[in-house]
Design a protein around this motif. Sequence first.
Motif, short mmCIF file in Angstrom:
data_model
loop_
_atom_site.label_atom_id
_atom_site.label_comp_id
_atom_site.label_asym_id
_atom_site.label_seq_id
_atom_site.Cartn_x
_atom_site.Cartn_y
_atom_site.Cartn_z
N TYR A 135 -40.32 -28.71 -21.56
CA TYR A 135 -41.53 -29.24 -20.17
C TYR A 135 -41.36 -28.65 -19.26
N ARG A 181 -47.41 -36.25 -20.03
CA ARG A 181 -47.79 -35.21 -20.80
C ARG A 181 -48.48 -34.73 -21.48
N VAL A 231 -45.06 -32.75 -27.65
CA VAL A 231 -44.60 -33.21 -26.62
C VAL A 231 -44.75 -34.63 -26.80
N GLU A 232 -46.10 -35.61 -27.65
CA GLU A 232 -45.80 -36.66 -27.81
C GLU A 232 -43.79 -37.41 -28.57
N PHE A 289 -40.92 -36.86 -18.25
CA PHE A 289 -41.79 -37.14 -18.05
C PHE A 289 -43.05 -37.42 -17.28
#
Length: 547
Positions: A183, A282, A289-290, A296
């Motif tokens: 990320y 996100r 990504v979850e 985030f």
Amino acid sequence: MDRSGIEAVYPLTPLQQGMLFHTLYAPASGTYFEQFAFTLRGELDETAWEAAWERVTERHGALRTAFSWERRDRPLQVVARGARAPWDRRDWRGLPAEEAAARLEAFLREDRERGFELGRAPLMRLALLRTADDAWEFVWSHHHLLLDGWSVGLVLAEVFADYEAIRSGGAARLPAPRPYREYVAWLQGRDPAAAEAFWREELRGFRAPTPLGIDRGPGRAGAGEYGEERLDLSVDATAMLAEVARRHGLTVSTLVQGAWALLLSRYSGEDDVLFGATVSGRPAEIAGVERMVGLFINAVPVRAAVPRDARVLPWLRRLQARQAETREHEHAPLVEVRAWSEVPAGEPLFDSLLIFENFPVDASASAPRGGVEVAGFRAWERTSYPLTLVAAPSDRLVLRALHEADRLDAAAVRAMLGHLRNLLEGIARDPDARLGDLPLLDADERRRLLEEPNRTAAPFPRDERVHERFEAVAASRPDAVALTFRGRSLTYGELDRRADTVARRLVELGAGPEDRVAVRMERGPEMVVALLGVLKAGAAYVPVDPA
């Protein structure tokens, strides 16, 4: 740290940079210290419980992260291999319930006062405090630099899954996590030009933070004095809000944002308001990504025009549509967004932050797991804003206001929460109303503020005339100001003497009881002198319009 003990090194996200700055600026304030506590009841296997936390800590690098900033052009986050959170175990069995509760509160307070050494991983601590043969208080503390609320729910869910697996002699079947550094790398590849153009246009013409309307003045930086007030909506009101949102294609978060914008407008007297709101941050383009654990979220400005004649539903739809447009640019660093605005340097962009907790923290840990039941989940947190409003949906919408205690009075904050509830309930009852018609006051407060102070009826002696009552006041308070007009003023004594002069002249001219004296004068002190003089002469006055 020995390089062999380092798993990864990468930059901070923009929000982490801001949190790091505020923590270092006021280290004793407890800013961004996160503390979660809940009760475990049943047959807890303490060894398996600790092992579950170790497994989850090993699985997610974000939980083993420290920060390095000294002698660097930019701060870095460093993921340590094999870092384990320290445990504190205490046995309070046999203590009276009141003493155990007092010890728990003291423990929580002392834990917060310890803070964290940001350069040493992991920035989290765990405590298991046994209060009975079948009851424990569990405390999990960590720095907000590591996790957002959604990640807290993920971690707790994984801990319980691992705990059940360990108890049964196996391993939890959990998907392999994507590392948080992916990320961070995604953020590093963003082009800031589009975000700058968007936010410059969005904030055009906005030049000062929206006042909260209840400030006592700026607080002392790093004073460490923070308060929290809480208000729960009723089950029925919460259900009505959810139904209004569902029926009209809105989110409950939008309803809360709209009510907050309206309240700020009423409190500040401004029809163009700005406040901060957290976004999940996100990005959907990152696979998995979850399920990623880390920080985030970001704080973004929410600007809202609040025209009194606008209807609630169309206004809320516009607010929600505008928020959808900001998603493409929600990852911009707030410090840069503030710089792109017209707010003068040194002033904040906004003084209030709205957090809508749409993550299932309670649900993730409430169901019985492995013979253990969870109860009494509670959280302690602190931000760097004068006022942070946290809205948590459940069967009752919970509203929590975290505030600087030396800047915002607790009673005023409680009243503000009550007014926010009234606006939300007004939206739920009549979503077709005009914004200006939504009620800020409930029936009790309206009666207390508007009706009771205006109940000024008082007994008046039937044998005492008006000018005699005035003469009594003039005798007792001759130097008190009786009237003012365009910068001029007369005391009771002066007004009484001048009215006596008029009365004597009228009597000399033959005025007395049953006589009527015409008064043809413009508004001003002389008119009051004349009317009182007529009454003192025993006559009645007849006002005549000079025009």
